[in-house]
Design an enzyme around this catalytic site. Structure first.
Site, mmCIF file in Angstrom:
data_model
loop_
_atom_site.group_PDB
_atom_site.id
_atom_site.type_symbol
_atom_site.label_atom_id
_atom_site.label_comp_id
_atom_site.label_asym_id
_atom_site.label_seq_id
_atom_site.Cartn_x
_atom_site.Cartn_y
_atom_site.Cartn_z
ATOM 1 N N ARG A 101 12.307 -7.861 3.797
ATOM 2 C CA ARG A 101 12.221 -6.456 3.392
ATOM 3 C C ARG A 101 13.381 -5.613 3.929
ATOM 4 N NH1 ARG A 101 6.833 -2.929 4.691
ATOM 5 N NH2 ARG A 101 7.346 -3.243 6.883
ATOM 6 N N ARG A 118 13.700 -3.022 9.135
ATOM 7 C CA ARG A 118 12.917 -2.366 10.181
ATOM 8 C C ARG A 118 12.908 -3.191 11.465
ATOM 9 N NH1 ARG A 118 7.281 -0.156 7.790
ATOM 10 N NH2 ARG A 118 6.638 -0.975 9.819
ATOM 11 N N ARG A 144 1.914 -8.510 14.222
ATOM 12 C CA ARG A 144 1.292 -7.397 13.481
ATOM 13 C C ARG A 144 0.255 -7.932 12.494
ATOM 14 N NH1 ARG A 144 6.325 -5.703 11.014
ATOM 15 N NH2 ARG A 144 5.288 -4.019 9.927
ATOM 16 N N ARG A 189 -7.007 2.118 11.337
ATOM 17 C CA ARG A 189 -6.672 0.712 11.522
ATOM 18 C C ARG A 189 -7.715 -0.018 12.362
ATOM 19 N NH1 ARG A 189 -0.893 1.115 10.182
ATOM 20 N NH2 ARG A 189 0.222 -0.774 10.530
ATOM 21 N N LYS A 222 0.814 -1.224 0.000
ATOM 22 C CA LYS A 222 0.000 0.000 0.000
ATOM 23 C C LYS A 222 0.843 1.267 0.000
ATOM 24 C CE LYS A 222 -1.308 -0.688 4.839
ATOM 25 N NZ LYS A 222 0.022 -0.409 5.334
#
Ligand code: AMP
Length: 234
Positions: free
Chosen positions: A127, A160, A171, A88, A13
């Site tokens: 990532r 991250r 998450r 959220r 996104k």
């Protein structure tokens, strides 16, 4: 025009928000980015948010909402806003509806990027993000030419702190238990567009543009993004 991008972490996104914001001249507003900045700077908000962020939990609604709702009234030259990562949950969605109503505005479309959970997990575990602009790379599927360096701006890549396997699982649990309820929330209000987010960046972007043009009755279709193939933040 005001658009929300809804999707799990790793759904792409951020990348799509960046492309759409350029094509439609909308201000991009990513709650996770704003929180990372506040935490890095050690602002009062950042200090409160940090333990939640570090655990992979949602930061309290009033804090995040305050931060996001403030940016709604500060659009500069933009023709609207594109929200990534907010709302959220339904409390945040209701706060947002109320603020838009007060401003005499509305949400035009909510794009839900659907990606299978195992694919999300692989994307997040591999990532790496660039320091300068949040361009996203992946150790298995999308490697930079020089390891550890972003092809686009030469800045260093980092993993991250919330992209560890345990935190990713946590998450994604929050997304699939809590945030997913917003699909029904916006579906019931006639705002929802579902897009298959499993394909490559350009393919997903074309599908979003086609569906947005239909939903918003844009004659002549959607403007093309200048950086259709540029991978930005997620
Ligand atoms: P993201 O970059 O969107 O994956 O967000 C990173 C982290 O920031 C999340 O795991 C949460 O701790 C926090 N966060 C971002 N957006 C929100 C939100 N709308 N509500 C609560 N916490 C958020």
């Amino acid at each position: 025009m005001n658009i929300i991008l809804l999707g799990a972490q790793g759904s792409g996104k951020g990348t799509q928000a960046d492309m759409l914001s350029q094509a439609l001249r909308l201000k991009p507003c990513a709650s996770g980015e704003l929180l990372r900045e506040a935490i890095a700077k050690g602002t009062p908000l950042g200090q409160i948010a940090k333990p939640y962020y570090d655990r992979g939990d949602l930061v309290p609604d009033d804090l995040v909402a305050g931060m996001i709702l403030e940016s709604l009234s500060n659009l500069g030259d933009a023709k609207g806003i594109i929200l990534d990562g907010f709302p959220r949950n339904s409390v945040q969605a209701e706060l947002l509806d109320r603020r838009f109503a007060e401003m005499g505005q509305r949400i035009d479309a909510v794009i839900y990027l659907e990606v299978p959970r195992d694919m999300l997990f692989d994307r997040l575990a591999g990532r790496y993000v660039c320091q300068a602009h949040g361009h996203v790379w992946n150790i298995k599927t999308h490697q930079p030419r020089i390891p550890g360096i972003c092809d686009y701006d030469g800045s260093a890549l980092f993993h991250r702190s919330d992209d560890t396997p345990e935190k990713i699982a946590h998450r994604l649990d929050i997304f699939f238990h809590e945030t997913i309820q917003l699909v029904d929330y916006y579906g019931a209000r006639g705002k929802l567009i579902r897009v298959d987010g499993a394909g490559d960046i350009g393919e997903v972007n074309r599908a979003i543009r086609a569906q947005l043009a239909l939903k918003l009755n844009l004659s002549g279709g959607m403007p093309l993004s200048a950086q259709e193939e540029s991978p930005a933040g997620d």
